[in-house]
Write a protein that holds these residues in place. Structure first.
Motif, PDB file in Angstrom:
ATOM      1  N   UNK A 149       1.585  -0.526  -0.836  1.00  0.00           N
ATOM      2  CA  UNK A 149       0.826  -1.402   0.032  1.00  0.00           C
ATOM      3  C   UNK A 149      -0.314  -2.085  -0.551  1.00  0.00           C
ATOM      4  N   UNK A 150      -0.799  -1.263  -0.988  1.00  0.00           N
ATOM      5  CA  UNK A 150      -2.280  -0.955  -1.393  1.00  0.00           C
ATOM      6  C   UNK A 150      -2.583  -0.912  -2.641  1.00  0.00           C
ATOM      7  N   UNK A 151      -1.441  -0.581  -3.355  1.00  0.00           N
ATOM      8  CA  UNK A 151      -1.032  -1.522  -4.660  1.00  0.00           C
ATOM      9  C   UNK A 151      -1.346  -2.977  -5.104  1.00  0.00           C
ATOM     10  N   UNK A 152      -0.880  -3.519  -3.954  1.00  0.00           N
ATOM     11  CA  UNK A 152      -1.115  -4.561  -3.885  1.00  0.00           C
ATOM     12  C   UNK A 152      -2.473  -5.211  -3.873  1.00  0.00           C
ATOM     13  N   UNK A 153      -2.988  -4.951  -2.587  1.00  0.00           N
ATOM     14  CA  UNK A 153      -4.471  -4.533  -2.102  1.00  0.00           C
ATOM     15  C   UNK A 153      -5.185  -4.576  -3.346  1.00  0.00           C
ATOM     16  N   UNK A 154      -5.445  -3.990  -4.417  1.00  0.00           N
ATOM     17  CA  UNK A 154      -6.307  -2.797  -5.717  1.00  0.00           C
ATOM     18  C   UNK A 154      -6.911  -4.240  -6.702  1.00  0.00           C
ATOM     19  N   UNK A 155      -7.683  -3.390  -7.351  1.00  0.00           N
ATOM     20  CA  UNK A 155      -7.433  -4.240  -8.412  1.00  0.00           C
ATOM     21  C   UNK A 155      -6.443  -3.931  -9.683  1.00  0.00           C
ATOM     22  N   UNK A 156      -5.769  -3.417  -9.766  1.00  0.00           N
ATOM     23  CA  UNK A 156      -4.629  -2.516 -10.934  1.00  0.00           C
ATOM     24  C   UNK A 156      -4.775  -1.208 -10.970  1.00  0.00           C
ATOM     25  N   UNK A 157      -3.216  -0.504 -11.025  1.00  0.00           N
ATOM     26  CA  UNK A 157      -3.067   1.850 -10.957  1.00  0.00           C
ATOM     27  C   UNK A 157      -2.051   0.757 -12.204  1.00  0.00           C
ATOM     28  N   UNK A 158      -2.090   1.613 -13.362  1.00  0.00           N
ATOM     29  CA  UNK A 158      -1.622   1.592 -14.072  1.00  0.00           C
ATOM     30  C   UNK A 158       0.059   2.414 -13.654  1.00  0.00           C
ATOM     31  N   UNK A 159      -0.973   3.492 -13.372  1.00  0.00           N
ATOM     32  CA  UNK A 159       0.448   5.003 -12.720  1.00  0.00           C
ATOM     33  C   UNK A 159       0.207   5.665 -11.614  1.00  0.00           C
ATOM     34  N   UNK A 160       2.150   5.918 -11.358  1.00  0.00           N
ATOM     35  CA  UNK A 160       1.933   6.258  -9.372  1.00  0.00           C
ATOM     36  C   UNK A 160       2.736   7.725  -9.845  1.00  0.00           C
ATOM     37  N   UNK A 161       2.356   8.479  -9.986  1.00  0.00           N
ATOM     38  CA  UNK A 161       3.083   9.774  -9.650  1.00  0.00           C
ATOM     39  C   UNK A 161       3.451  10.516  -8.318  1.00  0.00           C
ATOM     40  N   UNK A 205      10.418   2.739  -6.513  1.00  0.00           N
ATOM     41  CA  UNK A 205       9.965   3.182  -8.197  1.00  0.00           C
ATOM     42  C   UNK A 205      10.405   1.754  -8.773  1.00  0.00           C
ATOM     43  N   UNK A 206       8.639   1.562  -9.474  1.00  0.00           N
ATOM     44  CA  UNK A 206       8.670   0.515 -10.770  1.00  0.00           C
ATOM     45  C   UNK A 206       8.560   0.753 -11.719  1.00  0.00           C
ATOM     46  N   UNK A 207       9.083   0.546 -12.556  1.00  0.00           N
ATOM     47  CA  UNK A 207       9.282   0.855 -14.025  1.00  0.00           C
ATOM     48  C   UNK A 207       8.580   0.514 -14.778  1.00  0.00           C
ATOM     49  N   UNK A 208       8.154   1.644 -15.266  1.00  0.00           N
ATOM     50  CA  UNK A 208       6.280   1.495 -16.510  1.00  0.00           C
ATOM     51  C   UNK A 208       5.350   1.659 -15.881  1.00  0.00           C
TER      52      UNK A 208
END
Length: 639
Positions: free
Chosen positions: A195-207, A218-221
């Motif tokens: 949910x936070x990523x939907x409000x953010x400026x863009x995230x490349x990786x989530x570990x 789990x979002x691919x790539x």
């Protein structure tokens, strides 16, 4: 103030060594820190101790090259500490995990390699949003190893608070877990991250660490399991300049926007290692337990980094200190033979509530020293801690400091010489801290008079700046008393020179040891579609320090009801986290404001607590005060 408690003869240390070191630290800054700066290893020695040419942006250990991960791990595995226990991790349920310095070194290298393989490089920003599990310090140390700037966000925050910190830090990588445990419940951390990523400026990786093994998306790539990216092997630690950024940690302020406090690779570790050594005098065989959360500065400095820098064995606990039973803390001390305990007055007051039977049912004889952190400790809690927990034989190290200071600033010193302890006083400044108490006009107050505590000279643990906001750094900390660091707290100094801290002089709440800005809660309330305005203040609470009370006005078309208030609380909990939820929300038609539009929280708080509201000549509408009084009368009648 004169409630002096004589200590056992074994703790009555003459203070001449303290005064000698303290005076030397102020008069010979270069000599003192040239010596004490060697508490960490340097790949390249520093050329100069302090550069103050761009005040107040002080820089320490100029041109020195070091690495915090190396200092916490690599240098220890080259000697007898290689197989010493670094952490005893105690989960809320299940079996503990024990990791040695060599084991931690291997885990940190493996994760550092995983980060590099994902393209993370020196200078990149990483947000860490994790429960109290071993992978949290592993992540912090791995980031430090490769020179990535990490931003740890307390796992009790909701998606809006998390997104704001991701955006301000410009993080492109997030390290989290599927979930965390809290009093038997699972907190769905990965869902909050999504949910936070939907409000953010863009995230490349989530570990994602598999902790609770709950089902998650789990979002691919983009999303990767921790176990799938780690790779055994050695990662050479980056040679970081002493004044390169190490981490960003957000602390609440009075403007509504949390401040991203930026700490450095050199001065910060020098400060925290020295202050832990001075204040608690830990021995190599001691077991240290800092019962805090890694998401706060106490956890950064005194759960993760300072104990590892000194090669100590630490207990790290995942859960609540009174779960599943009120004796949880005492059971852990007994089971693991804890010698040095460092916790908050809030925790002490909570455990006091359950009575003496729980600590008396456990063998606490391993304890040698007790410590407190987070807020001034009231004398009643001090005596209970000293007499019931320490059996009147363990000195209490009452530490005063802030996120911005990096580590302890005022505290008794078990290593340099303990004074007679006064319940409620943090005693004397640490070496290097040139403190004084000033009135509104910048003049020194007399002994026993309340004033603002300031620090006249820089010290190695002082933050570099506020992230992305040098002006706020100057305005907040160096403008009230030019050239002097403004702590933002009231204090007095007694006739014996002891410091007594009296709490915040700004509008920041202390809820269960957490600093929360009133504006941050107000912004959360006003973001609700029903609420037009909100005023928040702290009501004194014997356990939590403050509980949050809010007075709010509704927008047209909405009517107050118990259902509406409960719905608002639920949304605050989801958006900002449980520590941000007001205990009370009262709906009124108007809140007291000045003619310039500033809400007068002090007036509302004074009326609520049945105190004199002070000067109200600048009020726009004095009838608003009468309405608050009527609301308070209804509250007191229980209607």
């Amino acid at each position: 103030m004169k409630d002096t408690l004589p200590m056992d003869e074994k703790y009555k240390v003459h203070m001449s060594k303290y005064f000698e070191e303290y005076e030397r630290s102020l008069k010979d800054v270069n000599g003192f820190w040239n010596e004490n700066g060697r508490i960490i290893d340097w790949f390249k020695p520093f050329d100069k101790v302090l550069d103050d040419s761009k005040k107040p942006f002080y820089r320490w250990f100029i041109n020195g090259k070091t690495n915090l991960s190396y200092n916490c791990l690599d240098r220890h595995i080259q000697n007898e500490k290689r197989n010493k226990v670094a952490f005893i991790w105690v989960p809320e349920k299940g079996e503990e995990k024990v990791v040695t310095y060599f084991g931690l070194y291997r885990r940190v290298n493996a994760f550092a390699r995983g980060l590099l393989n994902l393209g993370v490089k020196k200078g990149d920003k990483i947000t860490i949003y994790m429960p109290m599990i071993l992978e949290a310090p592993i992540a912090m140390l791995a980031c430090a190893r490769i020179g990535a700037v990490f931003n740890v966000v307390f796992s009790g925050f909701g998606e809006q608070a998390l997104a704001e910190r991701i955006n301000n830090s410009n993080s492109k990588t997030i390290i989290t877990a599927d979930g965390g445990y809290r009093k038997g419940n699972i907190i769905q951390l990965k869902n909050i991250v999504d949910k936070a990523i939907d409000l953010s400026n863009g995230v490349d990786n989530v570990i994602v660490v598999k902790n609770t093994h709950t089902e998650i998306d789990m979002e691919p790539d983009r999303d990767y399991y921790y176990d799938d990216i780690i790779e055994d092997g050695y990662v050479e630690p980056e040679q970081m300049d002493s004044n390169d950024p190490l981490f960003i940690l957000y602390t609440s302020g009075t403007t509504g926007k949390p401040k991203g406090i930026l700490h450095a690779n050199g001065g910060y570790p020098v400060w925290i290692a020295n202050t832990l050594k001075w204040a608690f005098n830990p021995k190599d065989e001691d077991r240290w337990w800092c019962a805090a959360d890694i998401g706060w500065i106490t956890g950064h400095s005194y759960i993760v980094f300072a104990p590892l820098l000194l090669g100590l064995t630490s207990v790290m606990y995942e859960g609540a200190i009174d779960y599943p039973k009120p004796d949880r803390m005492w059971e852990i001390i007994e089971r693991y033979g804890v010698n040095l305990l460092y916790t908050s007055p809030t925790a002490i007051r909570l455990l006091m509530k359950y009575g003496e039977k729980y600590p008396l049912s456990h063998d606490l004889s391993s304890l040698k020293t007790l410590g407190t952190v987070g807020e001034p400790i009231n004398p009643a809690a001090w005596h209970w801690y000293y007499e019931v927990i320490g059996k009147s034989r363990c000195p209490i190290i009452d530490t005063y400091w802030q996120t911005e200071t990096g580590g302890f600033t005022i505290s008794p010193s078990a290593r340099l010489g303990l004074p007679d302890l006064k319940p409620g006083s943090a005693t004397f400044p640490m070496p290097g801290i040139d403190a004084e108490i000033l009135d509104e006009n910048g003049k020194n107050v007399k002994p026993g008079e309340k004033g603002y505590i300031v620090i006249k000279k820089p010290w190695p643990g002082l933050m570099l700046t506020v992230n992305n906001d040098d002006k706020r750094y100057i305005d907040t900390y160096f403008s009230k008393f030019k050239g002097k660091y403004f702590m933002g707290d009231y204090a007095i100094q007694d006739d014996d020179g002891y410091y007594w801290l009296l709490g915040r002089s700004d509008e920041v709440l202390k809820v269960s040891g957490h600093r929360i800005g009133t504006i941050e809660v107000e912004d959360g309330l006003v973001s609700m579609k029903e609420i037009a305005e909100a005023a928040v203040f702290g009501k004194p609470d014997t356990v939590k320090g403050d509980t949050i009370v809010a007075f709010a006005t509704l927008k047209d078309g909405y009517e107050k009801s118990p259902e509406l208030i409960e719905n608002i609380k639920k949304r605050i909990r989801n958006n900002l986290g449980p520590i941000m939820v007001p205990e009370e929300i009262h709906i009124v038609s108007t809140v007291p404001k000045t003619r310039s539009g500033k809400i007068m929280r002090r007036v509302i708080k004074a009326v609520y607590l049945d105190q004199l509201p002070g000067d109200i000549s600048t009020l726009e509408n004095e009838a608003s005060v009468e309405e608050i009084k009527r609301a308070v009368d209804i509250i007191k009648k229980g209607e």
